[in-house]
Design a protein around this motif. Structure first.
Motif, PDB file in Angstrom:
ATOM      1  N   VAL A 374      20.138  30.522  45.158  1.00  0.00           N
ATOM      2  CA  VAL A 374      20.322  30.697  43.720  1.00  0.00           C
ATOM      3  C   VAL A 374      19.653  31.995  43.280  1.00  0.00           C
ATOM      4  CG1 VAL A 374      20.346  28.188  43.345  1.00  0.00           C
ATOM      5  CG2 VAL A 374      18.220  29.460  43.012  1.00  0.00           C
ATOM      6  N   HIS A 375      20.186  32.602  42.234  1.00  0.00           N
ATOM      7  CA  HIS A 375      19.562  33.778  41.634  1.00  0.00           C
ATOM      8  C   HIS A 375      20.061  33.900  40.198  1.00  0.00           C
ATOM      9  CE1 HIS A 375      22.995  36.653  41.588  1.00  0.00           C
ATOM     10  NE2 HIS A 375      23.441  35.872  42.559  1.00  0.00           N
ATOM     11  N   ASN A 376      19.476  34.826  39.441  1.00  0.00           N
ATOM     12  CA  ASN A 376      19.797  34.906  38.014  1.00  0.00           C
ATOM     13  C   ASN A 376      20.430  36.220  37.599  1.00  0.00           C
ATOM     14  OD1 ASN A 376      17.430  36.430  38.349  1.00  0.00           O
ATOM     15  ND2 ASN A 376      16.591  35.869  36.354  1.00  0.00           N
ATOM     16  N   ARG A 377      20.886  37.030  38.550  1.00  0.00           N
ATOM     17  CA  ARG A 377      21.571  38.275  38.161  1.00  0.00           C
ATOM     18  C   ARG A 377      23.008  37.973  37.754  1.00  0.00           C
ATOM     19  NH1 ARG A 377      21.325  43.625  41.489  1.00  0.00           N
ATOM     20  NH2 ARG A 377      22.229  42.373  43.155  1.00  0.00           N
ATOM     21  N   LEU A 378      23.414  38.527  36.626  1.00  0.00           N
ATOM     22  CA  LEU A 378      24.803  38.399  36.195  1.00  0.00           C
ATOM     23  C   LEU A 378      25.177  39.657  35.432  1.00  0.00           C
ATOM     24  CD1 LEU A 378      27.299  36.542  36.142  1.00  0.00           C
ATOM     25  CD2 LEU A 378      26.564  35.780  33.881  1.00  0.00           C
ATOM     26  N   GLY A 379      25.851  40.554  36.112  1.00  0.00           N
ATOM     27  CA  GLY A 379      26.262  41.802  35.484  1.00  0.00           C
ATOM     28  C   GLY A 379      27.515  42.325  36.137  1.00  0.00           C
ATOM     29  N   ILE A 380      28.369  42.923  35.339  1.00  0.00           N
ATOM     30  CA  ILE A 380      29.644  43.410  35.857  1.00  0.00           C
ATOM     31  C   ILE A 380      29.425  44.423  36.981  1.00  0.00           C
ATOM     32  CG2 ILE A 380      31.751  44.666  35.279  1.00  0.00           C
ATOM     33  CD1 ILE A 380      31.626  41.859  34.105  1.00  0.00           C
ATOM     34  N   GLY A 381      28.424  45.303  36.845  1.00  0.00           N
ATOM     35  CA  GLY A 381      28.215  46.342  37.831  1.00  0.00           C
ATOM     36  C   GLY A 381      27.844  45.816  39.205  1.00  0.00           C
ATOM     37  N   ALA A 382      26.996  44.786  39.265  1.00  0.00           N
ATOM     38  CA  ALA A 382      26.512  44.257  40.536  1.00  0.00           C
ATOM     39  C   ALA A 382      27.330  43.067  41.027  1.00  0.00           C
ATOM     40  CB  ALA A 382      25.047  43.844  40.392  1.00  0.00           C
ATOM     41  N   MET A 383      28.339  42.668  40.252  1.00  0.00           N
ATOM     42  CA  MET A 383      29.039  41.423  40.544  1.00  0.00           C
ATOM     43  C   MET A 383      29.680  41.394  41.932  1.00  0.00           C
ATOM     44  SD  MET A 383      29.790  38.482  39.048  1.00  0.00           S
ATOM     45  CE  MET A 383      29.827  38.781  37.285  1.00  0.00           C
ATOM     46  N   SER A 384      30.329  42.486  42.327  1.00  0.00           N
ATOM     47  CA  SER A 384      31.068  42.460  43.586  1.00  0.00           C
ATOM     48  C   SER A 384      30.145  42.225  44.768  1.00  0.00           C
ATOM     49  CB  SER A 384      31.851  43.766  43.770  1.00  0.00           C
ATOM     50  OG  SER A 384      30.977  44.886  43.733  1.00  0.00           O
TER      51      SER A 384
END
Length: 416
Positions: A374-384
């Motif tokens: 599990v982690h909490n990053r959610l951003g369009i740039g890092a999504m892929s």
């Protein structure tokens, strides 16, 4: 401490990583430190169990500003929630309350409306119910967070032309399972997460929505620009017009997009945490997921207690369809009943569910191996990159598990 872990020794953890790991998982720990611990403002956790014994429980980074991630930090795991919701249904089926091949309407009479009287539980669990589209049942965010209304709207809905064909029910999956479970038990899915999953397994780290006051689990704050790009006017307009397109693009737009839906994850206390979305708002710790999938990986047993019968475990392991998924751009999801496999190293023999951003729970019954990440990053740039975290986690986990098994076998005393 695990007998397995203690017999093989522990790896020296980087200063940025907390917890422990058996020495055979050194490459996994170092990769985790780089991929998860190296992003200011964000964090995550990873737990690995072999035959139910903990080999790895590591965490790094921040759960929120000025709050370090720890073993009790949970995060929104998005679609990894589906695996937990499906396990609720399997628990009910295990007790004879649900038959996979029975029509949904047998248990939920309202569901028979608009030609759905023959749609089975098995079809719903394997994303073949033709009920994936959001525009047909909801107008915007206020509708989406009213889970009882969404259950009612799906009961009244008409399936579309993809009935019988695997088409990812990105959000509707959770309301469909909740409506079925409510019809059978009279209880909502959040309560069933507790009574059918967390309590029998003796863990706190599995919740639907915000953990209750006093719970050991605390929810991490999402970090990044989230889905803000989707809410830009011209993007929203383009996605809305894509509803009517044929093929995968139209199916994906109908399954995943609704005007204003990007606001579901905005803010430090986002609306997604305040509903029962069995398809996407589980708040889980890595250890909670690894514990659940540990029971699925080991014949339905957990700490010497029966969690699911061998017959139900066999049904869960079976791939229901190898057809390419029409809402996920023809990715070979290999849908089970509520889970999927992946044609990547370390994942072919297992099953589980990956969520938006890459959090996942996984079981490998051949090895008796389970994983929670599990982690909490959610951003369009890092999504892929984040979305394919399983592509580095699972191969390294499997490699470490094989090494741990060899080391443990060598350490066993030889009979006289």
């Amino acid at each position: 401490m695990s007998n397995v872990a203690s017999s093989t020794g522990l790896v020296d953890l980087p200063t940025s990583v907390g917890g422990y790991a058996a020495v055979e998982f050194g490459p996994l720990v170092r990769t985790f430190a780089r991929m998860v611990g190296g992003h200011p403002g964000a964090g995550g956790a990873l737990t690995v169990r072999l035959r139910g014994e903990p080999l790895v429980e590591i965490y790094a980074g921040e759960a929120a500003p000025r709050r370090a991630w720890d073993a009790d930090t949970g995060s929104i795991v998005f679609s990894a929630t589906k695996g937990v919701a499906a396990t609720v249904i399997h628990r009910l089926a295990d007790r004879g309350l649900i038959d996979y091949d029975a029509p949904m309407a047998y248990y939920w009479p309202e569901f028979a409306a608009n030609g759905k009287e023959r749609i089975t539980v098995r079809q719903v669990l394997s994303h073949r119910a033709g009920l994936y589209g959001l525009p047909a049942i909801a107008r915007g965010l206020d509708d989406i967070i009213d889970h009882r209304m969404m259950e009612e709207h799906l009961a009244a809905a008409k399936p579309d032309h993809l009935l019988g064909i695997p088409t990812y029910h990105a959000l509707t999956f959770g309301w469909l399972l909740a409506g079925l479970a409510r019809a059978v038990t009279g209880r909502g899915m959040a309560e069933l997460f507790r009574t059918e999953i967390a309590e029998p397994l003796g863990v706190d780290g599995i919740h639907l929505g915000t953990p209750p006051a006093g719970a050991p689990t605390s929810a991490a704050v999402l970090h990044g620009n989230r889905l803000s790009a989707v809410g830009v006017n011209y993007v929203s307009l383009a996605l809305g017009r894509a509803y009517s397109l044929p093929g995968a693009l139209g199916a994906a737009a109908r399954a995943l997009f609704l005007p204003g839906l990007d606001q579901l994850v905005e803010g430090d206390d986002p609306p997604i945490l305040h509903t029962e979305l069995g398809a996407g708002n589980g708040v889980c710790t890595a250890t909670g997921l690894a514990t659940l999938y540990g029971a699925l990986a080991n014949g339905g047993m957990h700490e010497g207690q029966r969690f699911l019968s061998p017959e139900t475990i066999r049904a869960m392991r079976h791939v229901e369809t190898y057809r390419l998924d029409h809402a996920l751009f023809y990715i070979p999801m290999m849908w089970h009943m509520g889970y999927h496999s992946l044609p990547v190293p370390g994942a072919r023999a297992g099953f589980g569910h990956i969520g938006l951003g890459g959090s996942f729970g996984w079981a490998d019954p051949k090895l008796g191996l389970s994983v929670g990440f599990v982690h909490n990053r959610l951003g369009i740039g890092a999504m892929s990159l984040d979305q394919i975290a399983s592509a580095w986690v699972l191969p390294l986990v499997v490699r470490g598990a094989h090494a741990a098994r060899r080391t443990t076998a060598l350490a066993q005393p030889v009979a006289a």
